[in-house]
Design a protein around this motif. Structure first.
Motif, mmCIF file in Angstrom:
data_model
loop_
_atom_site.group_PDB
_atom_site.id
_atom_site.type_symbol
_atom_site.label_atom_id
_atom_site.label_comp_id
_atom_site.label_asym_id
_atom_site.label_seq_id
_atom_site.Cartn_x
_atom_site.Cartn_y
_atom_site.Cartn_z
ATOM 1 N N THR A 23 45.282 67.998 37.990
ATOM 2 C CA THR A 23 44.483 69.191 38.284
ATOM 3 C C THR A 23 44.453 69.418 39.786
ATOM 4 O OG1 THR A 23 43.137 68.932 36.297
ATOM 5 C CG2 THR A 23 42.218 70.261 38.076
ATOM 6 N N HIS A 24 44.892 70.591 40.190
ATOM 7 C CA HIS A 24 45.040 70.959 41.596
ATOM 8 C C HIS A 24 43.924 71.927 41.990
ATOM 9 C CE1 HIS A 24 47.228 72.740 45.138
ATOM 10 N NE2 HIS A 24 46.581 73.819 44.730
ATOM 11 N N LYS A 25 43.423 71.759 43.219
ATOM 12 C CA LYS A 25 42.467 72.707 43.795
ATOM 13 C C LYS A 25 42.757 72.787 45.280
ATOM 14 C CE LYS A 25 37.492 73.739 44.020
ATOM 15 N NZ LYS A 25 36.128 73.277 43.633
ATOM 16 N N ASP A 26 42.770 74.010 45.856
ATOM 17 C CA ASP A 26 43.127 74.117 47.265
ATOM 18 C C ASP A 26 42.233 75.106 48.007
ATOM 19 O OD1 ASP A 26 44.199 76.778 47.015
ATOM 20 O OD2 ASP A 26 46.104 75.957 46.328
ATOM 21 N N SER A 27 42.419 75.139 49.319
ATOM 22 C CA SER A 27 41.598 75.969 50.197
ATOM 23 C C SER A 27 41.922 77.450 50.070
ATOM 24 C CB SER A 27 41.782 75.512 51.651
ATOM 25 O OG SER A 27 43.152 75.483 52.019
ATOM 26 N N LEU A 28 42.960 77.796 49.319
ATOM 27 C CA LEU A 28 43.272 79.191 49.047
ATOM 28 C C LEU A 28 42.492 79.731 47.859
ATOM 29 C CD1 LEU A 28 47.174 78.951 49.314
ATOM 30 C CD2 LEU A 28 45.564 79.568 51.128
ATOM 31 N N GLY A 29 41.790 78.828 47.153
ATOM 32 C CA GLY A 29 41.051 79.217 45.963
ATOM 33 C C GLY A 29 41.810 78.995 44.667
ATOM 34 N N THR A 48 63.073 75.318 55.420
ATOM 35 C CA THR A 48 63.960 75.965 56.388
ATOM 36 C C THR A 48 63.379 77.299 56.857
ATOM 37 O OG1 THR A 48 65.246 76.780 54.487
ATOM 38 C CG2 THR A 48 66.078 74.855 55.629
ATOM 39 N N ARG A 49 62.218 77.663 56.310
ATOM 40 C CA ARG A 49 61.465 78.832 56.764
ATOM 41 C C ARG A 49 60.051 78.372 57.075
ATOM 42 N NH1 ARG A 49 62.071 81.902 51.511
ATOM 43 N NH2 ARG A 49 60.118 82.860 52.202
ATOM 44 N N ASN A 50 59.661 78.465 58.346
ATOM 45 C CA ASN A 50 58.324 78.061 58.780
ATOM 46 C C ASN A 50 57.507 79.273 59.209
ATOM 47 O OD1 ASN A 50 58.735 75.269 58.410
ATOM 48 N ND2 ASN A 50 59.743 75.088 60.394
ATOM 49 N N GLY A 51 56.215 79.035 59.437
ATOM 50 C CA GLY A 51 55.360 80.080 59.974
ATOM 51 C C GLY A 51 54.847 81.076 58.956
ATOM 52 N N GLU A 52 55.030 80.778 57.654
ATOM 53 C CA GLU A 52 54.549 81.687 56.623
ATOM 54 C C GLU A 52 53.235 81.179 56.041
ATOM 55 O OE1 GLU A 52 57.520 82.583 53.733
ATOM 56 O OE2 GLU A 52 59.096 82.833 55.237
ATOM 57 N N GLN A 53 52.520 82.069 55.370
ATOM 58 C CA GLN A 53 51.246 81.702 54.782
ATOM 59 C C GLN A 53 51.458 80.705 53.627
ATOM 60 O OE1 GLN A 53 48.055 82.642 55.853
ATOM 61 N NE2 GLN A 53 49.366 83.221 57.581
ATOM 62 N N PRO A 54 50.511 79.797 53.415
ATOM 63 C CA PRO A 54 50.642 78.842 52.312
ATOM 64 C C PRO A 54 50.583 79.546 50.960
ATOM 65 C CG PRO A 54 48.471 78.676 53.324
ATOM 66 C CD PRO A 54 49.280 79.587 54.195
ATOM 67 N N ALA A 55 51.154 78.877 49.950
ATOM 68 C CA ALA A 55 51.177 79.448 48.605
ATOM 69 C C ALA A 55 51.241 78.319 47.590
ATOM 70 C CB ALA A 55 52.376 80.383 48.431
ATOM 71 N N TRP A 56 50.780 78.624 46.370
ATOM 72 C CA TRP A 56 50.806 77.634 45.281
ATOM 73 C C TRP A 56 51.181 78.333 43.986
ATOM 74 C CZ3 TRP A 56 47.985 77.348 40.680
ATOM 75 C CH2 TRP A 56 48.097 76.143 39.967
ATOM 76 N N GLY A 57 51.886 77.613 43.122
ATOM 77 C CA GLY A 57 52.201 78.154 41.814
ATOM 78 C C GLY A 57 52.551 77.041 40.849
ATOM 79 N N ALA A 58 52.387 77.300 39.564
ATOM 80 C CA ALA A 58 52.736 76.333 38.527
ATOM 81 C C ALA A 58 53.347 77.086 37.356
ATOM 82 C CB ALA A 58 51.508 75.555 38.067
#
Length: 232
Positions: A74-80, A121-131
């Motif tokens: 079970t995952h929970k993160d600061s993005l909600g 290989t791509r930096n500086g982007e907003q964090p993201a999560w998916g399943a």
């Protein structure tokens, strides 16, 4: 070339609630010959006791793929984002500019996962999560793409790196092939079962570091479930 890395040779620690084995240097385990494989940086084989887990902690600039082998995480993160990923399924977290997350086994049984970190290989982007659920029938007898940094893999979870994570389930006696490309590297681990890769036997939870091969031929010696990272 295929370098076999037997499970018995892996580093790691048993913390009671967490029994962790590391295919590459991680935490207190360091082997200068096993720091990374192309842009694949971490492959941890974790067994997590019931009702325990990793409390909130930060990540940045890393693609983190979790493949659940048994139980659920079970995952929970600061993005909600909140999500439960079950055995056979995959979750991806692109840490990007920074994210804090926790991962807990809230089940009544132990949970077993592969956690894979790939350098972006791509930096500086907003964090993201998916399943995403990946029913095993879809992987029967062949490799299918679970996560990918390539836009033409439309059914896969996106990652921000020149790499793919693929999986297959093979019945004993079945054979399939996967094209890597002689200029790339791959790292393969059977979650269960035993296989031969170009004639090299790889048992459950062993690692196979592969390079300078255009194509590999995989034959199941037992019913097997396989995860492979195709890396730059």
């Amino acid at each position: 070339m295929i370098e076999l890395r037997p499970f018995s040779t892996l580093g790691g620690d048993n913390h009671g609630w967490l029994d962790a084995k590391h295919h590459f240097s991680f935490a207190n385990y360091h082997d200068p010959k096993r720091v990374q494989w192309g842009n694949l940086r971490v492959w941890n084989d974790d067994t997590i006791a019931p009702n325990t887990g990793f409390p909130p902690h930060p990540h940045r600039d890393m693609e983190i793929i979790t493949y659940v082998r048994k139980g659920a995480i079970t995952h929970k993160d600061s993005l909600g984002n909140v999500g439960r990923t079950e055995a056979g399924d995959v979750q991806v977290m692109s840490a990007g500019t920074g994210v804090t997350h926790s991962e807990y086994n809230l089940e009544a049984e132990e949970t077993q996962i592969f956690q894979i970190w790939i350098i972006p290989t791509r930096n500086g982007e907003q964090p993201a999560w998916g399943a995403k659920p990946f029913p095993k029938d879809d992987r029967a007898g062949q490799f299918v793409t679970l996560a990918s940094g390539y836009s033409d893999d439309k059914d896969a979870l996106p990652i921000r790196t020149d790499a793919k994570v693929v999986g297959a389930t093979l019945k004993a006696g079945e054979t399939t092939q996967y094209r890597i490309g002689a200029e790339r590297r791959a790292y393969l681990v059977p979650a269960i079962g035993a296989i031969e890769v170009n004639g090299v036997r790889v048992n459950a939870r062993d690692g196979a570091a592969i390079e300078k091969l255009e194509t590999i031929t995989v034959t199941a010696l037992e019913d097997s479930e396989i995860v492979l990272v195709d890396a730059a």
